[in-house]
Scaffold this motif. Structure first.
Motif, mmCIF file in Angstrom:
data_model
loop_
_atom_site.group_PDB
_atom_site.id
_atom_site.type_symbol
_atom_site.label_atom_id
_atom_site.label_comp_id
_atom_site.label_asym_id
_atom_site.label_seq_id
_atom_site.Cartn_x
_atom_site.Cartn_y
_atom_site.Cartn_z
ATOM 1 N N THR A 55 0.845 -1.186 0.000
ATOM 2 C CA THR A 55 0.000 0.000 0.000
ATOM 3 C C THR A 55 0.878 1.234 0.000
ATOM 4 O OG1 THR A 55 -1.814 1.144 1.140
ATOM 5 C CG2 THR A 55 -0.163 0.098 2.533
ATOM 6 N N HIS A 56 0.390 2.294 -0.605
ATOM 7 C CA HIS A 56 1.112 3.554 -0.527
ATOM 8 C C HIS A 56 0.137 4.714 -0.518
ATOM 9 C CE1 HIS A 56 1.077 3.149 -5.060
ATOM 10 N NE2 HIS A 56 0.684 4.412 -4.942
ATOM 11 N N SER A 66 4.948 4.204 2.130
ATOM 12 C CA SER A 66 4.846 2.908 1.465
ATOM 13 C C SER A 66 4.931 1.818 2.522
ATOM 14 C CB SER A 66 5.975 2.712 0.440
ATOM 15 O OG SER A 66 5.872 3.637 -0.627
ATOM 16 N N GLN A 333 -7.092 -5.094 -5.935
ATOM 17 C CA GLN A 333 -6.365 -3.831 -6.051
ATOM 18 C C GLN A 333 -7.376 -2.692 -5.976
ATOM 19 O OE1 GLN A 333 -5.904 -6.183 -8.855
ATOM 20 N NE2 GLN A 333 -4.434 -7.208 -7.510
ATOM 21 N N GLN A 335 -7.698 1.588 -5.779
ATOM 22 C CA GLN A 335 -7.107 2.924 -5.835
ATOM 23 C C GLN A 335 -8.194 3.940 -5.537
ATOM 24 O OE1 GLN A 335 -4.414 4.143 -9.126
ATOM 25 N NE2 GLN A 335 -5.825 5.843 -9.428
ATOM 26 N N MET A 352 -4.680 6.874 -2.288
ATOM 27 C CA MET A 352 -4.352 5.686 -1.518
ATOM 28 C C MET A 352 -4.488 4.470 -2.427
ATOM 29 S SD MET A 352 -6.404 6.482 2.036
ATOM 30 C CE MET A 352 -6.171 8.041 2.899
ATOM 31 N N LEU A 354 -4.027 0.166 -2.573
ATOM 32 C CA LEU A 354 -3.875 -1.100 -1.851
ATOM 33 C C LEU A 354 -3.851 -2.229 -2.864
ATOM 34 C CD1 LEU A 354 -3.903 -2.848 0.764
ATOM 35 C CD2 LEU A 354 -6.408 -2.796 0.609
ATOM 36 N N ASP A 355 -2.855 -3.107 -2.747
ATOM 37 C CA ASP A 355 -2.709 -4.242 -3.662
ATOM 38 C C ASP A 355 -2.553 -5.511 -2.828
ATOM 39 O OD1 ASP A 355 -2.064 -6.100 -5.582
ATOM 40 O OD2 ASP A 355 -0.691 -4.789 -6.667
#
Length: 378
Positions: A55-56, A66, A333, A335, A352, A354-355
């Motif tokens: 995640t970043h 990150s 995933q 975004q 934000m 998230l994967d």
């Protein structure tokens, strides 16, 4: 106390299912039910799987945070590793629960700890949901009903991207005009609960602990040994070292209660901007937070609360996910793009990402944690 903790867990499950499902609802009633069930199973019922997550978070196009995480679960056993990077700093954490014993250490620590855990602290599912608890079942049912109401017509936004093997790949895009009002209201509540009333005046140190040492030595005439400085600053010591240095620690702790009073006096003379205390004790008073962050971009991560101090609202969400033939979630995933208002009224773009990849359902194993040459903390 245990029941209150579990109620809190279930409420958190409800919020998670609500937010994820609202962003990831898809085209048909059967498909929606399938995804919702896959999320519920992963959170509340699956007891053997491996998760890899990245995640970043970015503000105005600049990545400020990150995080990478690996998590393995095999019944009551689990293994966890995370790495967090921000502002030029990196932090790692390792933790394993194996046969009723929790072992853990920080990546930069010379020590590790081991402790036995109570049976109720080791959960067979991800979030500690008790399938035999009537209140918890009702809370989950309530969360599902709320999801169905909030999702509404978002079910029509799905695009099926294709299939790979026995996995079906879906994607949904939700525009700002389609974001449920309830979701943004919940986000606003979350921000206020974590940030509170916006503030516009900040006190920041370049090296607070180093300056504390300097002032202590100047006032007392003592010289602090380098080893002491390093261990006191990091907190990386055991009880034996603490006892051996207890008197010096207590003197320094007492001194630290008001050593920086002159800086607070300067701070209180203005109601906005940043009072920046340099490593040598000199100060620079910035009229605005933005001016300070222009000179010190490495500090931006520590000012996330400032960036969200006014408000935050979702602009759009893109969610891509895979569900396999057994109905299990294998990838997700997300975004999310947000518009935020900082404490001074300025507008910012926040993103934000998230994967998640979920693998090894039913075949995951947990090995003992390798502590290297670390010493067990006494």
């Amino acid at each position: 106390m245990k029941s209150k903790r579990r109620l809190g867990i279930c409420l958190a499950v409800g919020i998670l299912v609500l937010a994820v499902s609202a962003a990831a609802a898809f085209g048909s009633v059967n498909g929606y039910a399938r995804y919702k069930q896959a999320v519920k199973d992963l959170l509340l019922r699956e007891d053997n799987f491996t998760v890899q997550a990245q995640t970043h978070l970015s503000v105005d196009g600049e990545r400020l945070l990150s995080v990478q995480m690996d998590y393995a679960k095999a019944g009551l056993n689990s293994a966890y590793h995370s790495r967090e990077d921000h502002g030029g700093e990196s932090h790692q954490e390792y933790r394993t629960v194996l046969d009723g014993v929790r072992t853990r250490f920080a990546g930069d620590s010379s020590f590790y700890s081991c402790e036995s855990i109570e049976r109720e602290e080791a959960f067979s599912n991800l979030l500690g949901y008790d399938v035999d608890n009537e209140m918890e079942r009702r809370l989950v049912d309530f969360a599902e009903t709320a999801v169905d109401l909030v999702v509404g017509e978002l079910k029509n936004n799905v695009v099926q991207l294709g299939t790979e093997g026995d996995e079906t790949i879906y994607q949904v895009r939700v525009a700002r005009s389609q974001i449920p009002t309830l979701l943004n209201a919940g986000l606003s509540l979350f921000v206020y609960d974590n940030v509170g009333v916006p503030v516009s005046r900040f006190l920041t140190y370049e090296d607070e602990i180093g300056l504390l040492f300097q002032r202590y030595e100047a006032v007392t005439g003592e010289t602090l040994p380098e080893e002491f400085r390093a261990k006191y600053a990091s907190g990386d010591y055991d009880d034996a070292w603490y006892q051996a240095n207890r008197r010096l620690i207590e003197r320094l702790d007492t001194f630290s209660t008001d050593w920086n009073a002159p800086y607070w006096t300067l701070f209180e003379k203005k109601d906005q901007g940043v009072l920046y205390v340099k490593a040598d004790g000199s100060v620079q008073d910035y009229d605005t937070v933005q001016a300070f962050l222009t000179d010190h971009p490495e500090q931006k991560y520590h000012y996330l609360e400032y960036y969200m101090g006014g408000s935050a609202a979702l602009c759009d969400v893109v969610c891509t996910f895979r569900v396999n033939g057994a109905g299990k979630l294998t990838a997700n995933q997300i975004q999310a793009n947000l518009k935020t208002t900082d404490s001074a009224g300025g507008s910012h773009a926040m993103q934000m990402v998230l994967d998640l990849t979920i693998t090894d359902y039913g075949t995951t194993t947990v090995a003992p944690l390798d502590v290297g040459d670390r010493v067990m903390r006494s």
